[in-house]
Scaffold this motif. Sequence first.
Motif, PDB file in Angstrom:
ATOM      1  N   SER A 126      14.267   4.435   4.414  1.00 52.18           N
ATOM      2  CA  SER A 126      13.317   3.599   5.133  1.00 52.18           C
ATOM      3  C   SER A 126      13.749   2.148   5.030  1.00 52.18           C
ATOM      4  O   SER A 126      14.583   1.787   4.189  1.00 52.18           O
ATOM      5  CB  SER A 126      11.916   3.762   4.539  1.00 52.18           C
ATOM      6  OG  SER A 126      11.879   3.200   3.231  1.00 52.18           O
ATOM      7  N   ASP A 137      10.429  14.485   3.308  1.00 55.71           N
ATOM      8  CA  ASP A 137       9.965  13.114   3.107  1.00 55.71           C
ATOM      9  C   ASP A 137       9.672  12.878   1.627  1.00 55.71           C
ATOM     10  O   ASP A 137       8.918  13.634   0.996  1.00 55.71           O
ATOM     11  CB  ASP A 137       8.694  12.849   3.918  1.00 55.71           C
ATOM     12  CG  ASP A 137       8.973  12.741   5.407  1.00 55.71           C
ATOM     13  OD1 ASP A 137      10.133  12.461   5.775  1.00 55.71           O
ATOM     14  OD2 ASP A 137       8.039  12.947   6.206  1.00 55.71           O
ATOM     15  N   ASP A 190       0.856  -1.182   0.000  1.00 54.54           N
ATOM     16  CA  ASP A 190       0.000   0.000   0.000  1.00 54.54           C
ATOM     17  C   ASP A 190       0.897   1.239   0.000  1.00 54.54           C
ATOM     18  O   ASP A 190       1.698   1.438   0.911  1.00 54.54           O
ATOM     19  CB  ASP A 190      -0.900  -0.008   1.235  1.00 54.54           C
ATOM     20  CG  ASP A 190      -1.859   1.177   1.255  1.00 54.54           C
ATOM     21  OD1 ASP A 190      -1.874   1.967   0.289  1.00 54.54           O
ATOM     22  OD2 ASP A 190      -2.586   1.326   2.263  1.00 54.54           O
ATOM     23  N   THR A 191       0.793   2.074  -1.028  1.00 52.06           N
ATOM     24  CA  THR A 191       1.696   3.225  -1.162  1.00 52.06           C
ATOM     25  C   THR A 191       1.136   4.507  -0.558  1.00 52.06           C
ATOM     26  O   THR A 191       1.832   5.521  -0.541  1.00 52.06           O
ATOM     27  CB  THR A 191       2.010   3.467  -2.641  1.00 52.06           C
ATOM     28  OG1 THR A 191       0.790   3.728  -3.361  1.00 52.06           O
ATOM     29  CG2 THR A 191       2.723   2.268  -3.240  1.00 52.06           C
ATOM     30  N   GLU A 192      -0.079   4.464  -0.066  1.00 46.82           N
ATOM     31  CA  GLU A 192      -0.637   5.674   0.542  1.00 46.82           C
ATOM     32  C   GLU A 192       0.155   6.024   1.800  1.00 46.82           C
ATOM     33  O   GLU A 192       0.330   5.197   2.695  1.00 46.82           O
ATOM     34  CB  GLU A 192      -2.111   5.475   0.877  1.00 46.82           C
ATOM     35  CG  GLU A 192      -2.784   6.756   1.354  1.00 46.82           C
ATOM     36  CD  GLU A 192      -4.277   6.593   1.571  1.00 46.82           C
ATOM     37  OE1 GLU A 192      -4.923   7.571   1.967  1.00 46.82           O
ATOM     38  OE2 GLU A 192      -4.783   5.468   1.343  1.00 46.82           O
ATOM     39  N   ASN A 193       0.654   7.249   1.821  1.00 49.16           N
ATOM     40  CA  ASN A 193       1.456   7.752   2.957  1.00 49.16           C
ATOM     41  C   ASN A 193       2.768   6.985   3.146  1.00 49.16           C
ATOM     42  O   ASN A 193       3.388   7.068   4.208  1.00 49.16           O
ATOM     43  CB  ASN A 193       0.651   7.702   4.264  1.00 49.16           C
ATOM     44  CG  ASN A 193      -0.626   8.516   4.190  1.00 49.16           C
ATOM     45  OD1 ASN A 193      -0.631   9.612   3.627  1.00 49.16           O
ATOM     46  ND2 ASN A 193      -1.706   7.983   4.736  1.00 49.16           N
ATOM     47  N   LEU A 194       3.214   6.246   2.124  1.00 50.86           N
ATOM     48  CA  LEU A 194       4.459   5.492   2.226  1.00 50.86           C
ATOM     49  C   LEU A 194       5.646   6.400   1.925  1.00 50.86           C
ATOM     50  O   LEU A 194       5.717   7.019   0.866  1.00 50.86           O
ATOM     51  CB  LEU A 194       4.442   4.321   1.237  1.00 50.86           C
ATOM     52  CG  LEU A 194       5.710   3.467   1.193  1.00 50.86           C
ATOM     53  CD1 LEU A 194       5.958   2.769   2.532  1.00 50.86           C
ATOM     54  CD2 LEU A 194       5.646   2.450   0.052  1.00 50.86           C
ATOM     55  N   ILE A 195       6.593   6.471   2.861  1.00 51.33           N
ATOM     56  CA  ILE A 195       7.810   7.263   2.689  1.00 51.33           C
ATOM     57  C   ILE A 195       8.962   6.330   2.326  1.00 51.33           C
ATOM     58  O   ILE A 195       9.266   5.397   3.058  1.00 51.33           O
ATOM     59  CB  ILE A 195       8.153   8.058   3.973  1.00 51.33           C
ATOM     60  CG1 ILE A 195       6.975   8.950   4.380  1.00 51.33           C
ATOM     61  CG2 ILE A 195       9.424   8.872   3.780  1.00 51.33           C
ATOM     62  CD1 ILE A 195       6.552   9.951   3.325  1.00 51.33           C
ATOM     63  N   THR A 223      14.025  10.008   3.327  1.00 51.82           N
ATOM     64  CA  THR A 223      13.944  11.414   3.708  1.00 51.82           C
ATOM     65  C   THR A 223      15.268  12.067   3.313  1.00 51.82           C
ATOM     66  O   THR A 223      16.338  11.597   3.711  1.00 51.82           O
ATOM     67  CB  THR A 223      13.698  11.586   5.209  1.00 51.82           C
ATOM     68  OG1 THR A 223      12.461  10.938   5.552  1.00 51.82           O
ATOM     69  CG2 THR A 223      13.618  13.054   5.589  1.00 51.82           C
ATOM     70  N   ASP A 240       7.859  10.619  -0.784  1.00 51.01           N
ATOM     71  CA  ASP A 240       6.838   9.575  -0.809  1.00 51.01           C
ATOM     72  C   ASP A 240       6.993   8.694  -2.053  1.00 51.01           C
ATOM     73  O   ASP A 240       7.836   8.951  -2.922  1.00 51.01           O
ATOM     74  CB  ASP A 240       5.437  10.175  -0.718  1.00 51.01           C
ATOM     75  CG  ASP A 240       5.103  11.102  -1.876  1.00 51.01           C
ATOM     76  OD1 ASP A 240       5.753  11.008  -2.939  1.00 51.01           O
ATOM     77  OD2 ASP A 240       4.190  11.939  -1.728  1.00 51.01           O
ATOM     78  N   GLU A 295       0.629  17.088  -7.606  1.00 55.51           N
ATOM     79  CA  GLU A 295       1.481  17.599  -6.546  1.00 55.51           C
ATOM     80  C   GLU A 295       2.948  17.612  -6.983  1.00 55.51           C
ATOM     81  O   GLU A 295       3.681  18.567  -6.720  1.00 55.51           O
ATOM     82  CB  GLU A 295       1.327  16.743  -5.276  1.00 55.51           C
ATOM     83  CG  GLU A 295       2.079  17.270  -4.063  1.00 55.51           C
ATOM     84  CD  GLU A 295       1.556  18.609  -3.586  1.00 55.51           C
ATOM     85  OE1 GLU A 295       2.347  19.344  -2.958  1.00 55.51           O
ATOM     86  OE2 GLU A 295       0.383  18.934  -3.849  1.00 55.51           O
TER      87      GLU A 295
END
Length: 399
Positions: free
Chosen positions: A387, A75, A62-67, A70, A77, A175
């Motif tokens: 990460s 960050d 799941d790539t939603e909010n995946l960092i 940094t 994403d 974005e």
Amino acid sequence: MLKKLSAILIAMTLTIGCFASCGDEKKENSSKAESSVAEGDASSETEEIPEPSFTIDGEKVDTENLIICTIDGVDIDFDTFRYYYYYTLNRYESYYSITKDVLAEQKDYFDLFMSDVIVSIQQELVAPRLAKENNIEFTETDEKLVTNYLSQAKGQFQSQEEYLEGLKKEYMTEEIYKNLITNSVYYDKLFGTEGALITPDEEIKKLVQDPEEFTRVVHILIPYECKTEITDSSVLDGYEDLDLSAKMSAKQSAFAALSEEDQEAKKAEAKKLAEEVLEKAKNGDDFATLIKEYGWDPGMEAQPDGYYVNKNTSFVEAFKKAAFELKENEISGLVEDEKYGWFIIKRLPVDMDYVEENMATIRDEYDTPRINQLYQDTADKMEIVYSDIYEKITIDSIK
């Protein structure tokens, strides 16, 4: 000025060839940037638009909010990383013929590729960091400029859906696109025509008159291959109609086909010619006439007023060293470079009228190496935190 200009091109128009236009520093202002998705290129109707996905150890993530990592406190994403992943992959394929298959087979290449993805992201973060370090704020006017760029891009499409599909085709989200535009505005505030970090006109005028900082020179290039005969009839027939650059290429090809022994013989002939030309120059023959009669550098045709060379100019080192050692109107001896051959250099007085008329070019020559180094130094200072998932990425992980 730098490859960062590619971000400005992307910001000005959403293009089907934006990856290709980003990769080559010599083609940053290519007219290819004028071709947009909105113009309905035939290939855009048949090319499959990739659906973003991320697979680790055979399982979709799941790539939603995946960092992913940094960099310099920012960050990165999945969507952002994916964009630079494909940007770098396109460069590898276009300029080095290194495909995904090669990266899959060669771990060392893949490791280098992943490092270059990170470098691409670092480079994009340099302008906002430099702006912050130099107290350059993003103003309300700048925000309106970004909004206008976005509106122009959207206006090229028939609908919001087509616009988003166009972004997806370039591995972007809105974005990411907005961030590219924002960073290009930062870049312009730093290094544009009136940028905060470019060298002002008055300082350039002072520098160019300092003989330790600048030298104005003309030269005669006698290349190793200049005495090589053209034997290929297909080339020989039209040889005299070629421009100097094409003639040089033809000579180089003929020279490369010779045996090592024959190459040395042709070098000896070229050196004898260079010595004869040097003697003429030292005896007072008109140097400009000698350039036209014997010189092989197309640059002397394009810039008959000479080169304004500074200490950072990316010229042949032996040439640059000799150019600064000369006094005004003094002529060098033979200056040899193993790639080009022999140079005969004459230093001329600085022409301030020429400097005034060509200020932008002279400043660019002076500033570009400095800015490149500033970019490198700034990127090198950026802290990178990876990460846990980063180390598990393979060539098949990102779609």
